[in-house]
Design a protein around this motif. Sequence first.
Motif, PDB file in Angstrom:
ATOM      1  N   ASP A  25      53.075  48.763  18.105  1.00 24.23           N
ATOM      2  CA  ASP A  25      53.535  48.825  19.774  1.00 24.23           C
ATOM      3  C   ASP A  25      54.618  47.857  19.831  1.00 24.23           C
ATOM      4  N   GLN A  26      54.891  46.992  18.709  1.00 24.61           N
ATOM      5  CA  GLN A  26      56.022  46.056  18.587  1.00 24.61           C
ATOM      6  C   GLN A  26      55.817  44.805  19.610  1.00 24.61           C
ATOM      7  N   TRP A  27      54.329  44.423  19.431  1.00 24.86           N
ATOM      8  CA  TRP A  27      53.973  43.298  19.955  1.00 24.86           C
ATOM      9  C   TRP A  27      54.412  43.056  21.637  1.00 24.86           C
ATOM     10  N   PRO A  28      53.638  44.132  22.296  1.00 24.49           N
ATOM     11  CA  PRO A  28      53.852  43.723  23.704  1.00 24.49           C
ATOM     12  C   PRO A  28      53.261  42.571  24.531  1.00 24.49           C
ATOM     13  N   GLU A  29      53.887  42.345  25.698  1.00 21.67           N
ATOM     14  CA  GLU A  29      53.300  41.003  26.473  1.00 21.67           C
ATOM     15  C   GLU A  29      52.061  41.468  27.001  1.00 21.67           C
ATOM     16  N   TYR A  30      51.865  42.660  27.692  1.00 25.66           N
ATOM     17  CA  TYR A  30      50.568  43.122  28.114  1.00 25.66           C
ATOM     18  C   TYR A  30      50.446  44.731  28.049  1.00 25.66           C
ATOM     19  N   TYR A  31      49.272  45.075  28.461  1.00 27.67           N
ATOM     20  CA  TYR A  31      48.954  46.542  28.483  1.00 27.67           C
ATOM     21  C   TYR A  31      48.432  47.096  29.760  1.00 27.67           C
ATOM     22  N   ASP A  32      48.593  48.322  30.020  1.00 24.28           N
ATOM     23  CA  ASP A  32      48.263  48.700  31.338  1.00 24.28           C
ATOM     24  C   ASP A  32      46.960  49.703  31.067  1.00 24.28           C
ATOM     25  N   THR A  33      46.407  50.210  32.398  1.00 23.53           N
ATOM     26  CA  THR A  33      45.468  51.032  32.574  1.00 23.53           C
ATOM     27  C   THR A  33      44.171  50.373  32.435  1.00 23.53           C
ATOM     28  N   LYS A  34      43.289  50.933  32.842  1.00 27.22           N
ATOM     29  CA  LYS A  34      41.856  50.267  33.144  1.00 27.22           C
ATOM     30  C   LYS A  34      41.211  50.018  31.589  1.00 27.22           C
ATOM     31  N   SER A  35      41.657  50.750  30.595  1.00 26.82           N
ATOM     32  CA  SER A  35      41.071  50.645  29.178  1.00 26.82           C
ATOM     33  C   SER A  35      42.039  50.107  28.211  1.00 26.82           C
ATOM     34  N   GLY A  36      43.427  49.724  28.909  1.00 26.54           N
ATOM     35  CA  GLY A  36      44.382  48.986  27.876  1.00 26.54           C
ATOM     36  C   GLY A  36      45.002  50.072  27.103  1.00 26.54           C
ATOM     37  N   ARG A  37      45.184  51.209  27.502  1.00 29.30           N
ATOM     38  CA  ARG A  37      45.740  52.482  26.454  1.00 29.30           C
ATOM     39  C   ARG A  37      47.186  52.245  26.465  1.00 29.30           C
ATOM     40  N   PHE A  38      47.763  51.940  27.549  1.00 33.05           N
ATOM     41  CA  PHE A  38      49.299  52.147  27.635  1.00 33.05           C
ATOM     42  C   PHE A  38      49.997  50.644  27.371  1.00 33.05           C
ATOM     43  N   VAL A  39      51.104  50.604  26.948  1.00 30.56           N
ATOM     44  CA  VAL A  39      51.830  49.408  26.776  1.00 30.56           C
ATOM     45  C   VAL A  39      52.453  49.163  28.300  1.00 30.56           C
ATOM     46  N   GLY A  40      52.351  47.958  28.894  1.00 33.49           N
ATOM     47  CA  GLY A  40      52.836  47.589  30.224  1.00 33.49           C
ATOM     48  C   GLY A  40      54.106  48.261  30.450  1.00 33.49           C
ATOM     49  N   ASN A  61      52.416  43.821  40.004  1.00 34.72           N
ATOM     50  CA  ASN A  61      51.022  43.838  40.022  1.00 34.72           C
ATOM     51  C   ASN A  61      50.181  45.128  40.730  1.00 34.72           C
ATOM     52  N   THR A  62      50.581  46.106  40.209  1.00 41.22           N
ATOM     53  CA  THR A  62      49.830  47.404  40.894  1.00 41.22           C
ATOM     54  C   THR A  62      48.679  47.461  39.930  1.00 41.22           C
ATOM     55  N   PRO A  63      47.710  48.060  40.414  1.00 42.52           N
ATOM     56  CA  PRO A  63      46.410  48.178  39.931  1.00 42.52           C
ATOM     57  C   PRO A  63      46.220  48.519  38.337  1.00 42.52           C
ATOM     58  N   TRP A  64      45.385  47.631  37.682  1.00 41.98           N
ATOM     59  CA  TRP A  64      45.470  47.642  36.292  1.00 41.98           C
ATOM     60  C   TRP A  64      46.601  47.491  35.606  1.00 41.98           C
ATOM     61  N   SER A  65      47.617  46.629  35.993  1.00 40.39           N
ATOM     62  CA  SER A  65      48.943  46.534  35.356  1.00 40.39           C
ATOM     63  C   SER A  65      49.147  44.776  35.350  1.00 40.39           C
ATOM     64  N   TYR A  66      49.847  44.166  34.570  1.00 43.70           N
ATOM     65  CA  TYR A  66      50.216  42.944  34.702  1.00 43.70           C
ATOM     66  C   TYR A  66      49.029  41.975  34.932  1.00 43.70           C
ATOM     67  N   HIS A  67      49.123  41.033  36.088  1.00 43.56           N
ATOM     68  CA  HIS A  67      48.118  40.290  36.268  1.00 43.56           C
ATOM     69  C   HIS A  67      46.845  41.016  37.206  1.00 43.56           C
ATOM     70  N   ASN A  68      47.084  42.008  37.479  1.00 42.96           N
ATOM     71  CA  ASN A  68      46.273  42.552  38.057  1.00 42.96           C
ATOM     72  C   ASN A  68      45.340  43.636  37.336  1.00 42.96           C
ATOM     73  N   GLY A  69      44.763  42.911  36.434  1.00 42.63           N
ATOM     74  CA  GLY A  69      43.648  43.884  35.713  1.00 42.63           C
ATOM     75  C   GLY A  69      44.331  44.316  34.298  1.00 42.63           C
ATOM     76  N   GLY A  70      45.581  43.751  33.982  1.00 34.70           N
ATOM     77  CA  GLY A  70      46.168  44.268  32.635  1.00 34.70           C
ATOM     78  C   GLY A  70      45.549  43.423  31.538  1.00 34.70           C
ATOM     79  N   SER A  71      45.552  43.949  30.388  1.00 35.50           N
ATOM     80  CA  SER A  71      44.911  43.627  29.070  1.00 35.50           C
ATOM     81  C   SER A  71      46.291  42.402  28.438  1.00 35.50           C
ATOM     82  N   TRP A  72      45.731  41.317  28.345  1.00 34.67           N
ATOM     83  CA  TRP A  72      46.825  40.482  27.571  1.00 34.67           C
ATOM     84  C   TRP A  72      46.434  39.947  26.035  1.00 34.67           C
TER      85      TRP A  72
END
Length: 652
Positions: free
Chosen positions: A572-587, A527-538
Amino acid sequence: MMMTSRSCICVSAMKPCCRFLISFKSSSLFGVSPTSSSRLINSSKLLQCRKIESRSIRSGVHCRRRNVFCNSDSISWGGSRCSSIGRGRGRGRGILVIPRVASDFRNQSSSSLDSHVNKDKSFESLFVKPLVFKEIPKKESGGKEDAKFGNVRVKGEREEVSSQSEAEREAWRLLRGSVVNYCGFPVGTVAANDPGDKQKTLNYDQVFIRDFVPSAYAFLLDGDGEIVRNFLLQTLQLQSWEKTVDCHSPGPGLMPASFKVKSLEGNDGSFEECLDADFGESAIGRVSPVDSGLWWIILLRAYGKLTGDYTLQERIDVQTGIKLILKLCLADGFDMFPTLLVTDGSCMIDRRMGIHGHPLEIQALFYSSLRCAREMLNVNDETKNLVAAVNSRLSALSFHIREYYWVDIKKINEIYRYNTEEYSADATNKFNIYPEQIPSWLVDWIPNRGGYFIGNLQPAHMDFRFFTLGNLWAVVSSLGSQEQNEGVMALIEEKWDDLVANMPLKICFPALEQEEWRIITGSDPKNTPWSYHNGGSWPTLLWQFTLACIKMEKLDLAKKAVAVAEKRLKEDQWPEYYDTKSGRFVGKQSRLYQTWTIAGFLASKKLIEQPEKASLLFWEEDYQLLETCVCGLNKSSGKKKNKCSRFTPPRS
């Protein structure tokens, strides 16, 4: 092979694990008359069934190549005899059936369920009768026979298939490929089906209650209710299991977080299918899933609304399941608030994220499940007290959330000017919130138009983070007033770049960073910043956003979000969540081919295609609740009555 009560759905030779739901209307069970049922229940020797071969018992509860069950005519306590019914060569489409239940402890007149759940210890020692698979003939089709993917029907060629995008076609193929079968019948979908996943020790190959909900909605909106019915009945049986962690057992109404179908080798070398359920004893942090029972009730209502099959919710075993969940949620405690008090990690955010206390997500699902249960409960002399308790909690909960969780620029300015340490029944700052708690990011972030429900509220603490799921369900269930619901949607639209950006939707905003992240999450590396539950995009939140948009007549906003997701999910092969503040990267630790990502996208597509069905899945304001508003209590005390924030005129 020895099997414990925790790991399989059977009567253990060492310890009873389940309870019977039996009918006394016809013949007696195992030759024991209803009048002697208490002796059956209280006799540990009978329940342990030491004289019955474990293989025969397991065959009666699990699944082999035939249906095997025990009845009063074929089993004796002195020996082991079970009747087996062959399935036959030609097998039609089937459904999962639990025999209708009318046991004596349900038929007895009682003041409330309390006398059975809290006082009658024998209630917990009963165990559930095994499922029986009932064959039903195939319906004749005008065209080609329906194809099957894992026993989930795929209707014959449809005109709409040609209009589906490539992403939709792949999503349906993947969703059907994720179906889990038990005894040859579909009972759920795995959490993820990532072929490149090397960490097989994790639980992504299990069927999760909350994860299956978007899958269920997608199937129901596509006209397939069989898998949903099977899932509801199978998890209902799991509810009856004995759950023990470190010698402590929670209430009997607890639903599992997940279950898995396992194959166990019998004494004769044959293999049997067995269900292995997890009630939190194997979960990270060992937290029980508070939201599982709430989702189960919500899904039960949705099944009836979308299929027209209300017989399922009217069954006595299902009615009992609803009552047990309500009993667990409505139990008396020390809390002065109508909200549910839970620990960190008891919902979708299942890791330490500082949501312990009264998180909005749980309250919104709690309110929704109460409204569902009130619709489905059979009202009679035995349930009238429970229904009254549900109505009372609905009224108090809606007032509490609308009055104390709602913030907009006006409310934040009011908090900014709060006096503290007010000792009075008429205090303005009832929770003794210090103005210094207002975070600096919120001052600039809150728009002039709109607002939202904060994430948590406790004495001297307000969690000002925006939690998407809780706010969306507040809209869907009308936990918020009409004005507040419009404010939530206005804020999402205004803050689109923060909450949607490159991938819908942020699970929460903003992320915990630096020292705050270290203290609140315990330096959680996932749960690092802007990842997973900590601000990730789901992306799975997309279907709930679509449902809220349709309710608030903002269909174009839902289409816009779905279009953003559709551009990337397949690639992106249907990932669980995305990272970064704008959701640009696959988690960074995101599983690919995540089922509820796929199902959330498909459910959104179906809702947009059939917006008229969405009206079956959300709730409008209940003005009868306003008539029994808890604010009215002030009248009898002679105190000045505050204007109730819940009352708003109906939408024209």
